[in-house]
Scaffold this motif. Structure first.
Motif, short mmCIF file in Angstrom:
data_model
loop_
_atom_site.label_atom_id
_atom_site.label_comp_id
_atom_site.label_asym_id
_atom_site.label_seq_id
_atom_site.Cartn_x
_atom_site.Cartn_y
_atom_site.Cartn_z
N ILE A 1 -18.07 66.03 49.22
CA ILE A 1 -17.24 65.14 48.41
C ILE A 1 -16.29 66.01 47.59
O ILE A 1 -16.73 66.99 46.97
N GLU A 2 -15.03 65.63 47.61
CA GLU A 2 -14.00 66.48 47.02
C GLU A 2 -13.53 65.88 45.69
O GLU A 2 -13.29 64.68 45.60
N VAL A 3 -13.37 66.74 44.69
CA VAL A 3 -12.92 66.28 43.37
C VAL A 3 -11.68 67.05 42.95
O VAL A 3 -11.65 68.29 43.03
N ARG A 4 -10.64 66.32 42.54
CA ARG A 4 -9.40 66.94 42.06
C ARG A 4 -8.94 66.22 40.80
O ARG A 4 -9.45 65.13 40.48
N ILE B 1 5.20 61.07 50.23
CA ILE B 1 5.49 60.46 48.92
C ILE B 1 5.16 58.97 48.92
O ILE B 1 4.77 58.41 47.91
N GLY B 2 5.29 58.35 50.10
CA GLY B 2 5.13 56.89 50.20
C GLY B 2 3.76 56.38 49.81
O GLY B 2 3.60 55.22 49.41
N THR B 3 2.74 57.22 49.94
CA THR B 3 1.38 56.78 49.56
C THR B 3 0.84 57.55 48.36
O THR B 3 -0.33 57.44 48.02
N GLY B 4 1.69 58.40 47.75
CA GLY B 4 1.23 59.12 46.55
C GLY B 4 0.39 60.33 46.85
O GLY B 4 -0.53 60.66 46.09
N THR B 5 0.69 61.05 47.92
CA THR B 5 -0.09 62.24 48.27
C THR B 5 -0.08 63.25 47.12
O THR B 5 0.97 63.56 46.56
N HIS B 6 -1.24 63.77 46.80
CA HIS B 6 -1.40 64.63 45.62
C HIS B 6 -2.32 65.80 45.95
O HIS B 6 -3.09 65.74 46.92
N GLY B 7 -2.25 66.81 45.12
CA GLY B 7 -3.24 67.88 45.17
C GLY B 7 -4.04 67.84 43.90
O GLY B 7 -4.44 66.75 43.46
N THR B 8 -4.24 69.01 43.31
CA THR B 8 -4.93 69.06 42.03
C THR B 8 -4.09 69.88 41.07
O THR B 8 -3.47 70.87 41.48
N GLY B 9 -4.04 69.49 39.81
CA GLY B 9 -3.20 70.23 38.87
C GLY B 9 -3.49 69.84 37.43
O GLY B 9 -3.68 68.67 37.14
N ARG B 10 -3.51 70.86 36.58
CA ARG B 10 -3.75 70.60 35.15
C ARG B 10 -2.53 69.90 34.55
O ARG B 10 -2.66 68.95 33.79
N ASP C 1 -14.58 69.99 31.78
CA ASP C 1 -13.35 69.99 30.96
C ASP C 1 -12.80 71.40 30.82
O ASP C 1 -11.59 71.61 30.88
N ASP C 2 -13.69 72.38 30.64
CA ASP C 2 -13.22 73.77 30.49
C ASP C 2 -12.66 74.29 31.81
O ASP C 2 -11.64 74.98 31.83
N LEU C 3 -13.33 73.96 32.91
CA LEU C 3 -12.84 74.43 34.22
C LEU C 3 -11.45 73.88 34.48
O LEU C 3 -10.58 74.59 35.00
N VAL C 4 -11.21 72.63 34.11
CA VAL C 4 -9.88 72.04 34.29
C VAL C 4 -8.88 72.69 33.33
O VAL C 4 -7.77 73.08 33.73
N ALA C 5 -9.30 72.85 32.08
CA ALA C 5 -8.37 73.38 31.06
C ALA C 5 -8.01 74.84 31.32
O ALA C 5 -6.90 75.28 31.01
N ASP C 6 -8.94 75.60 31.90
CA ASP C 6 -8.72 77.04 32.06
C ASP C 6 -7.97 77.41 33.34
O ASP C 6 -7.73 78.60 33.59
N ASN C 7 -7.71 76.43 34.19
CA ASN C 7 -7.10 76.75 35.49
C ASN C 7 -5.93 75.81 35.79
O ASN C 7 -5.99 74.62 35.50
N GLU C 8 -4.89 76.38 36.43
CA GLU C 8 -3.74 75.52 36.76
C GLU C 8 -4.10 74.49 37.84
O GLU C 8 -3.62 73.37 37.81
N HIS C 9 -4.96 74.91 38.76
CA HIS C 9 -5.34 74.00 39.86
C HIS C 9 -6.84 74.16 40.11
O HIS C 9 -7.25 75.14 40.74
#
Ligand SMILES: Cc1cc2nc3c(=O)[nH]c(=O)nc-3n(C[C@H](O)[C@H](O)[C@H](O)COP(=O)(O)OP(=O)(O)OC[C@H]3O[C@@H](n4cnc5c(N)ncnc54)[C@H](O)[C@@H]3O)c2cc1C
Length: 434
Positions: free
Chosen positions: A336-339, A119-128, A204-212
């Protein structure tokens, strides 16, 4: 062999020689460690599991190791509130939550970090609609520089809570973290190759259509591997033991690691390695416990820079990154990773106040990254990019103050609770000022 007071991080790019090392077992022992450090004129730094690439945990003062504080403190299944000590690794938290029919809503791609470090550095995954691990924190217990043990939450010491739940180790020593969890759930993962243009045109659709949703682009190619994780009613259908070993251990770690070692010795082979890597992973679908889908082992060592940029600018920025890499003479050897994540209200969150896309650039350990990271960082900072607090970057307090609307509020809390800068190190001096 490293001496007892010597420390280095997972990637091996940060080293420290502490004046002394402490492993407190309780909040009151932390108080003693802080008092003794202050008496001796030493600074103090907490280390988690050393998975930051920045010198966030480096110190020549007192280094506090997390291994004495790894217990469950309290669990309220009805409310979904779970309090654990700060040094508990995420995999232990996930196992404990699963035993109790609970789960975190979202997480990053590994689970070896400590809860406080993550939490101290803002660790994140991917999420709509679901954000970082720090965004799932309901309350904290911490020890302040003056030796007070305090609790904070949105209702109690609210400003301290805002500053400390993502505080880059600069606000106090966190001793316990209360998570807001939810009932355990399954995720179905669909992973498949897709052409880069199709991903960017349909982003935009790939993000909108999926939770992660996330994807990896293989530099110098038009190939990506996309991942879509969505909640499932079940039943669970995990990968077979062989397929899991083949994809996640053998291809993603053993073969990938061997290919990276080859390309490190003969950099001209890098582009071939990218092409082969881009075609190696075939489509797969499986359903499993959420934490098992979110995370996987990462044994091939690398260094990393990751920037958060406004979602609205993502496609333009990413195209510029691909053009820059393809036209360069660098040997970019990692995908290269995109989330993505939604905007949030944490003062120092890289997603503060804006829908966010993350672009993460990795390079195999021991290969040259300087020109590459410098060039992509220029692209990111030209678009109000915010660097991940735990990943390599060159930004300082002057830049960061302009990109975080609540930066001054954070500094104000730090001035109040740590006026003598007991928790300072070179990194905090750079990113927050003296
Ligand atoms: C292989 C790998 C994969 C990764 N994947 C992701 C990912 O998917 N998403 C992502 O966002 N990041 C990712 N990261 C980055 C990583 O999650 C962060 O750097 C995280 O902070 C590491 O946690 P840690 O326990 O190792 O903490 P450390 O790196 O040891 O410390 C991080 C910071 O937390 C502070 N801290 C630690 N414990 C305490 C405490 N008790 N009280 C106060 N401050 C404390 C330290 O002082 C330091 O400032 C990855 C890193 C690696 C190496």
């Amino acid at each position: 062999m490293a001496g007892a007071n010597e420390w280095s991080n997972w990637a091996g790019n940060q080293k420290a020689k502490a004046a002394r090392v402490a492993t407190p077992q309780s909040a009151s022992e932390v108080v003693e460690v802080l008092r003794a450090a202050a008496d001796d004129g030493l600074t103090v730094k907490a280390v988690g599991s050393g998975h930051s690439f920045t010198p966030a945990a480096v110190t020549d003062g007192v280094l506090i190791k997390p291994t004495g504080l790894t217990r469950l403190k309290q669990i309220d299944k009805e409310a979904g509130l779970v309090t654990v000590e700060s040094g508990m690794p995420l995999h232990q938290l996930n196992a404990l939550l699963a035993e109790n029919g609970l789960a975190l809503t979202n997480m990053g791609d590994i689970q070896v970090q400590t809860v406080a470090g993550a939490i101290g550095t803002g660790t994140h995954g991917t999420g709509r609609t679901s954000g970082s691990i720090a965004a799932q924190v309901a309350a904290l217990e911490l020890v302040l520089a003056g030796g007070e043990i305090v609790n904070c939450s949105p209702e109690q010491n609210a400003e301290l809570f805002q500053a400390a739940r993502l505080g880059v180790g600069a606000v106090g020593y966190v001793t316990a973290v209360t998570f807001r969890t939810e009932p355990a759930f399954l995720l179905t993962a669909r992973e498949e190759p897709m052409r880069l243009d199709a991903v960017l045109d349909g982003f935009d659709d790939l993000v909108a259509d999926n939770e992660h949703f996330e994807f990896y682009w293989f530099p110098y190619t038009d190939r990506t591997n996309i991942k879509r994780n969505n909640r499932a009613t079940g039943p669970a259908a995990p990968l077979s033991g062989f397929r899991h070993w083949m994809d996640d251990e053998f291809l993603s770690n053993s073969v990938f690691g061997a290919a990276q070692r080859l390309a490190r010795t003969a950099p001209r082979l890098t582009r071939t390695v990218q092409k082969v890597s881009g075609s190696a992973l075939s489509a797969r679908t499986y359903t499993d416990r959420s934490d098992k889908v979110f995370t996987s082992p990462r044994r091939v060592k690398f260094v990393e820079m990751e920037y958060a940029i406004p979602r609205a600018a993502f496609v333009e920025v990413f195209r510029e990154v691909t053009r820059t890499i393809n036209a360069s003479s660098w040997n970019v050897n990692f995908p290269i990773e995109v989330r993505v994540v939604p905007g949030d209200d944490l003062w120092l969150s890289t997603a503060h106040g804006r829908e966010t896309a993350y672009i993460a650039c990795h390079m195999y350990q021991g290969t040259r990254f300087d020109e590459y990271f410098k060039a992509v960082e220029q692209i990111f900072t030209a678009h109000e990019g915010r660097p991940h607090w735990g990943k390599m970057h060159t930004r300082d307090a002057e830049y960061l103050g302009k990109t975080y609307p609540r930066f001054e509020d954070f500094l104000g809390v730090r001035d109040r609770v740590d006026p003598k800068r007991l928790f300072a190190n070179e990194y905090t001096r750079r990113v927050f000022g003296e």
